[in-house]
Each structure stands twice: as structure tokens, then as C-alpha cells.
Design a protein around this motif. Structure first.
Motif, short mmCIF file in Angstrom:
data_model
loop_
_atom_site.label_atom_id
_atom_site.label_comp_id
_atom_site.label_asym_id
_atom_site.label_seq_id
_atom_site.Cartn_x
_atom_site.Cartn_y
_atom_site.Cartn_z
N ASP A 1 56.89 -7.52 -27.52
CA ASP A 1 56.75 -7.50 -26.06
C ASP A 1 55.97 -6.30 -25.55
O ASP A 1 55.34 -6.38 -24.52
CB ASP A 1 58.09 -7.50 -25.31
CG ASP A 1 58.79 -8.82 -25.48
OD1 ASP A 1 60.00 -8.81 -25.50
OD2 ASP A 1 58.09 -9.83 -25.60
N ALA A 2 56.05 -5.19 -26.19
CA ALA A 2 55.46 -4.01 -25.60
C ALA A 2 55.26 -2.99 -26.70
O ALA A 2 56.19 -2.30 -27.08
CB ALA A 2 56.38 -3.44 -24.53
N THR A 3 54.05 -2.90 -27.21
CA THR A 3 53.87 -1.98 -28.33
C THR A 3 52.64 -1.12 -28.14
O THR A 3 51.74 -1.11 -28.95
CB THR A 3 53.74 -2.75 -29.65
OG1 THR A 3 52.76 -3.76 -29.46
CG2 THR A 3 55.04 -3.36 -30.06
N VAL A 4 52.62 -0.39 -27.06
CA VAL A 4 51.56 0.58 -26.87
C VAL A 4 52.01 1.88 -27.51
O VAL A 4 53.12 2.35 -27.30
CB VAL A 4 51.29 0.79 -25.37
CG1 VAL A 4 50.22 1.83 -25.18
CG2 VAL A 4 50.90 -0.52 -24.74
N GLU B 1 50.59 5.45 -27.80
CA GLU B 1 49.52 6.37 -27.44
C GLU B 1 49.85 7.81 -27.81
O GLU B 1 48.97 8.59 -28.10
CB GLU B 1 49.27 6.30 -25.93
CG GLU B 1 48.87 4.91 -25.44
CD GLU B 1 47.41 4.82 -25.08
OE1 GLU B 1 46.98 5.61 -24.24
OE2 GLU B 1 46.71 3.98 -25.66
N ALA C 1 50.21 -2.67 -34.65
CA ALA C 1 49.10 -3.54 -34.25
C ALA C 1 49.28 -4.09 -32.84
O ALA C 1 48.39 -4.76 -32.32
CB ALA C 1 48.94 -4.70 -35.23
N ARG C 2 50.42 -3.78 -32.21
CA ARG C 2 50.62 -4.14 -30.79
C ARG C 2 50.60 -5.63 -30.54
O ARG C 2 50.12 -6.09 -29.51
CB ARG C 2 49.54 -3.46 -29.92
CG ARG C 2 49.57 -1.97 -30.00
CD ARG C 2 48.26 -1.40 -29.53
NE ARG C 2 48.25 0.04 -29.77
CZ ARG C 2 47.15 0.76 -29.85
NH1 ARG C 2 45.98 0.20 -29.69
NH2 ARG C 2 47.21 2.05 -30.07
N HIS C 3 51.08 -6.38 -31.51
CA HIS C 3 51.23 -7.82 -31.31
C HIS C 3 52.62 -8.11 -30.77
O HIS C 3 53.49 -7.26 -30.75
CB HIS C 3 51.09 -8.56 -32.65
CG HIS C 3 49.67 -8.71 -33.11
ND1 HIS C 3 49.09 -9.93 -33.31
CD2 HIS C 3 48.73 -7.79 -33.40
CE1 HIS C 3 47.85 -9.75 -33.72
NE2 HIS C 3 47.61 -8.46 -33.79
N GLN D 1 58.72 1.14 -22.70
CA GLN D 1 57.60 1.67 -23.47
C GLN D 1 57.94 3.05 -24.06
O GLN D 1 57.65 3.33 -25.22
CB GLN D 1 56.40 1.78 -22.53
CG GLN D 1 55.06 1.71 -23.20
CD GLN D 1 53.94 1.85 -22.19
OE1 GLN D 1 53.91 2.79 -21.39
NE2 GLN D 1 53.00 0.93 -22.23
N GLY E 1 59.43 -2.28 -18.66
CA GLY E 1 58.50 -1.42 -17.94
C GLY E 1 58.23 -0.12 -18.68
O GLY E 1 58.27 -0.06 -19.90
N ARG E 2 57.92 0.94 -17.90
CA ARG E 2 57.59 2.23 -18.52
C ARG E 2 58.69 2.74 -19.43
O ARG E 2 58.43 3.30 -20.49
CB ARG E 2 57.37 3.28 -17.44
CG ARG E 2 56.02 3.40 -16.87
CD ARG E 2 54.95 3.95 -17.80
NE ARG E 2 53.68 3.61 -17.16
CZ ARG E 2 52.62 3.13 -17.77
NH1 ARG E 2 52.61 2.96 -19.07
NH2 ARG E 2 51.54 2.81 -17.12
N LEU E 3 59.95 2.59 -19.00
CA LEU E 3 61.03 3.17 -19.79
C LEU E 3 61.21 2.42 -21.11
O LEU E 3 61.56 3.02 -22.13
CB LEU E 3 62.33 3.19 -18.98
CG LEU E 3 62.45 4.40 -18.06
CD1 LEU E 3 63.63 4.24 -17.11
CD2 LEU E 3 62.58 5.70 -18.83
#
Lengths: 356, 356
Positions: B3-6, B8, B51-53, B33, B29-31
Motif C-alpha cells: 500500500d505505501a512503500t516510499v 526516501e 521496489a515500492r509495489h 509512511q 497517510g504520512r504517519l
């Protein structure tokens, strides 16, 4: 199911009205066996599940050329209420993981299911969820091949928590990921947004909110695999679950480091969803869906991709909602209905708890 | 994670003492992440996870001949307390699923992890569990490639519930299952029984029970794969978790419809486990283990199999505890320490709730 998979009864034991889950159903003894025999095996019986292993042994489809690539995904489901207009936790758990595999460009094949039951759960509710999973698995063309059940004491769970993990065989020949997104790509959306989240809210008695709305919960693998099989140059796919369209686009923008340009007027939102969002102070851009996705496709293929998507009921209202710009700032900008442009960011916290 | 794999941040955010899990950590959301970036990715970072899939894309090992067979397994973990002598819920969740795959004759390769966190959980406890999973995955030679996190409201969970699912490549050339068990087979046990269950009980403050005992929680794939690679004719494998040795044997007897004959004196039980069982009124035959298994092997290969098992620390006390008879009644009989013979049955209910 894992740990204990003796399947001797040939006719399922009749459902007893009012029967409840006991702690002992999770103890690994006779009662665990009965739960497996009476509830899970009659619903999911297939050779892999019936083989009485600790896990399932699976033959990859022979047609897969060379050494196949697999996709694996998992999600836990904690939605409240367990049953809601358009779905239930079981349907959600099957389609949710099927959709995550589809977003990898994979054909979903096998699912596992891990149940965490609260002592005192009505066994009939468990039957309903399991029946719904069976129907959903059939629709999505997947087999539920292994599982596990735990029971926690009353007050330490919430009816049913359900985890599914899935395996698929990747049919996409190129990686589908934010890094593959290119300037100029078109951003396609498979249908209207916000229905699942609002349907869950409407189903929560405490809101006293009346609506005809049903969740959009549905499997997405067929339209996705058609795009791939028909040679559409798809660069990235993402289903719009928690955090909605907004969160999905922000994550892709940040990961690709490209500017995504969205046209708010092009994003379909049903009028009853819009009305509910206004009453509740929610932005439909961030409301969860369970049967919607975005596809980033090469500009030249965009019209053909839309035509393919529109052949499928689940994506018959597919539309183009924006495109990828040249800027490398990783931002999502949106031209609003009023004509102004604003930056779309992630919500910091929780819009709607426990919608999946 | 799904669902959320950024990812950085290049340096993990320092741990903040006393920080707790909020409902918003599960909101997408942000939290969410931040939780992924600060807790999960630094621990498990690998190409598939990064890989952010929505799921992981996995290449099957090229060495696998022909179309490889896969094994899939899943278990949810609800153990209380989360940390106990010799392990914790994270270690248990990695080794437990690794062991289920091993029992299919498979080399474990990939795991998924699904966390259900209770609002208010100390973030530091989550870090400890995740660090323990990382260490366990390294020991067992598996990669954690995809995951998911949900947060439930305070009082609707119990700290951490954890599901793992796993994929392995089957190395056994013959099916390993109760149906493959033959009259005359020897029943081998990989070590002493009952330590995990008693260690969990000892860790529960309410019992006020002092012990040096540690859980036997350990990965079993190496000794199992050595048996297979060295050509031992293994017919069935089963790890001894919930329900212990007793439940495992009864299930295999019922499924194979053969008589299993057990010698109680041959089953190793440590004296402190025996003492604790006497005080608590438990039968060590039914107490859970997390690093023990039984192997049904051809009689001619039994001595060689024991020699192979004894090369590994985890199974250095492997021994023969019985054999398979000709009778087709599906019963387990046990010659007791007193010389009498009794039938071993499944416990009907719950000996020890939430030991895994």
C-alpha cells in the motif's frame, strides 16, 4: 489448515444456531479440528488444502515460459463492521490481496488465510464470512490453499481479524513501478472514487447515516491482465485503498520524482458520495476504495487502454484524469473545479479508521 | 510494505523513548509512511521490499529443474507475553512459518508479514519485535519481501498480532504426508519436548513461576533439507506446535489410518519440564514446542537419518520414539513408563491458551 488438517467427515456438520467460538477452538485439539472440518474445509476444499500438510504444495502452471516470476502480497483486514453494504471482511480479504497481485502485473493463483477470532464470536458469522470468501475466490479465479486459526480471549480482539497472503505469476514483461513512469504518461482511473469508505461509514450505526451506497469492493485482475495481454505499455499500477486516490498519487509522485498533474473535474465522484463527504467533512480524494485503480500508460496507448478497461464491468467508467509532467519535483498538482491549481499532499493522519 | 512503500530517508529516524502507536499510523497517510520508513524498511530492506509495489515480485532460483513446485504456508501469532525466555512473537513468527515450509520438504525463501497493532503500543516494543524478525530471517535464510500494517483501537487488540506467510521451493521428490506413511516406518523425534509451552507459562507473571527454561523456538529447515538431500526415504514430517507431540501423532494416525506405536520412555522430556508439568497438571505430550518435529522414515534409513539429524544443534538429541504398525485403525498407542499400553487421543480443548 496449517497444524491440523484431518478431514474425515464426508457431510458437513449442521450449523448450530447461537454457537460461539471458544478459546479451545484455538488450542490445537479436537475443537480446533472440528472448526477446520465444519467451517473451513467444506468451504474451501481443494487438493492442496486437503493434503493435510503444514502448508500447501503447489505446481506452477506449465505454460509459464522459462523460469517464472512470482508476485507475493499480504494484507490484514480489521474492518468494522464485519458486514457492510456491498461486502464483508471475507470478500474484502480475497479481493484486496487479489488486487495487490494484479497491481504487480500478476495473475493471482493462490491465497492463504489467517483468522484471528475473538472468543464469543457467533459461529454463524464465521460461516458467513467463510462462505463469502469462497464465493469471492471463485469469482477471482484463485484457490485458498492453506490457512490458520487462532482464538484470543474476549476483549482482546474484535470479532474477526483476517489476513490473506497471495501468490501470482507475473505476466507483465516490464517492471510496473513508480520508477517506470515517464513524462508524458497518461493517468487513467478505473471508475468513480470514495464509495467503499462512505459505505463503511454509513454502515456504522453510531453515525445514524442512511444511504443506498454500496462498497465498490471487486477484483481488478481481469481488466489489468487484458491491458498487459493486449500490449498496452503500462508503466505503473496502483489500487486505491487506504488513503484513496490522493495517497496513491502522492506516493507514486514521490517515488518517481516526477510531477503528476491531475484534473479534479475529470475524477468521477457519485453525487451521493460527494454529499456524504460534505456532511462529514471528508475529501473524496482521500476516501478509501476497494475496487478502483490508476494506470500510468504510454500516451500513445491511452485511448486503446480506456477501450479495453471499459469492456469490463468493474472499469466500465474508466477515464483519463491527468498526465505526467516534465518537472522532477515529485509533486502532485491538481487543477480544481474552480480553475485554480493546488498541491495534493498526503493526509497526515487518519481520515477513517478501520475501513479495511 | 503493501500500500505505501516510499523509502526516501537514507538514515533511520532515531528512536524516541516512550513513543506509542497511534490509530493514525494505520490510516494510509504520512504517519503510515513514517512507520514504514522508520521501523520496517531499515530492518528488512531488500530489493523486493524496496521496489515500492503493492506486492513483491520474486525470481525463482534458476537452479530449480523443470517447473518448480512451491510450498505456501501461513500462521498468525497471538502469543502472550510478546517477549519470553528464548524468544518473542517476531522470532516465533519467522521460525514458525519457516518450519511449516520445511515440513513440506521445501526450502523456505520468502516471507510476508502482516502486523495488527493495538493503539498505544510502545513503538520501542515494535522495534524490538522487528529487530528480532530481522535476525531470525537472517538465521533461517529467508527474505521478508512484503508486508502490511493495521492499527486497531485500544482494547480491540493485544499489543501485537502478527501473521507471516511463506513461500518455499519444494526439494522433496516424493510427497511428504500422512498418506505416504508405511507400516514399518520408524518415528524419529528431533529433541526433548515441552519447553516452549512451559517457558511461556513461566513468563506469565500471574503464575509467579520461576524457571531457567527457555523456549525451543528454532528453525528446522537445515536438518530437514539434509535428510532429503542425502536421500533418506522420508515419508512424513510434522512440527510439534499447538497440541504438542500428542496432537501431531494423532492427526497423522487418523489421516494415514495406520497404527502408530509410541514408547513413552523414549520421548525426551527435561526434568524441569516434567516438574513444571506435574505442578501445573499438564501432560508434556500435549505441551507446545516451536523447534521440534517428528519424521516418519523408512526403517532401513532410520539410523542414518538419526546421524544426519544429530549433526545439527537444533536436532542433536534426535531419537527414535516409535514405529508404525500393521493395524489400520488409525490409533496412537503408547507403552507407558509403567509398562502398560494406552491409547493417545487429542485433548478436547485448550491446555495452554495463546502460546503461539
Amino acid at each position: 489448515m496449517s497444524d491440523a488438517t484431518v478431514f474425515e467427515t464426508t457431510c458437513p456438520v449442521p450449523r448450530v444456531p447461537g454457537a460461539r467460538v471458544l478459546l479451545a477452538h484455538g488450542g490445537g485439539g479436537r475443537l480446533t479440528q472440528r472448526l477446520i472440518e465444519d467451517v473451513f474445509l467444506p468451504a474451501f476444499g481443494n487438493p492442496a488444502l486437503l493434503a493435510r500438510h503444514d502448508g500447501a504444495v503447489l505446481d506452477l502452471p506449465a505454460a509459464a515460459p522459462g523460469s517464472p516470476r512470482l508476485a507475493m502480497s499480504t494484507d490484514s483486514y480489521v474492518v468494522q463492521p464485519l458486514f457492510f453494504p456491498g461486502g464483508d471482511i471475507g470478500r474484502l480479504a480475497v479481493f484486496g490481496t487479489v488486487n495487490d497481485l494484479a497491481m504487480c502485473g500478476a495473475r493471482p493463483l493462490w491465497l492463504s488465510a489467517g483468522f484471528i477470532l475473538e472468543e464469543g464470536l457467533q459461529l454463524d458469522d464465521l460461516h458467513r464470512v467463510v462462505d463469502s470468501m469462497r464465493a469471492a475466490a471463485q469469482v477471482a479465479g484463485v484457490l485458498l490453499v492453506t490457512g490458520d486459526t487462532k482464538v484470543v480471549d474476549r476483549g482482546k480482539g474484535d470479532g474477526i481479524f483476517l489476513n490473506t497472503a497471495g501468490i501470482g505469476v507475473v505476466e507483465a514483461t516490464e517492471p510496473l513501478c513508480p520508477a517506470a513512469v515517464r513524462p508524458g504518461d497518461r493517468i487513467l482511473l478505473s471508475g468513480d472514487v470514495g464509495r467503499h469508505g462512505i459505505a463503511i461509514l454509513a454502515a456504522r450505526e453510531s453515525l445514524g447515516f442512511e444511504s443506498e451506497l454500496e462498497s465498490d469492493c471487486a477484483p481488478l485482475s481481469e481488466p489489468v491482465l487484458d491491458l498487459i495481454r493486449e500490449g498496452v505499455r503500462v508503466h505503473c499500477l496502483r489500487d486505491l485503498t487506504r488513503g484513496g486516490l490522493g495517497a496513491a498519487l502522492v506516493e507514486i509522485a514521490e517515488a518517481s520524482r516526477l510531477r503528476l498533474m491531475l484534473d479534479e473535474r475529470a475524477v468521477p465522484v457519485r453525487s451521493d458520495v460527494t454529499a456524504a463527504c460534505e456532511i462529514l467533512g471528508l475529501d473524496p480524494l482521500y476516501v478509501a476504495n476497494e475496487g478502483r485503480f490508476v494506470a500510468f500508460v504510454d500516451a500513445e496507448d491511452a485511448e486503446r487502454a480506456l477501450a479495453i478497461l471499459r469492456r469490463h464491468v468493474v472499469s466500465r467508467n474508466a477515464c483519463r484524469i491527468g498526465s505526467v509532467g516534465e518537472a522532477t519535483d515529485g509533486l502532485v498538482t491538481m487543477q480544481t473545479r474552480l480553475g485554480s491549481t493546488r498541491v495534493v499532499d498526503l493526509p497526515s493522519g487518519e481520515q477513517l479508521p478501520r475501513i479495511c
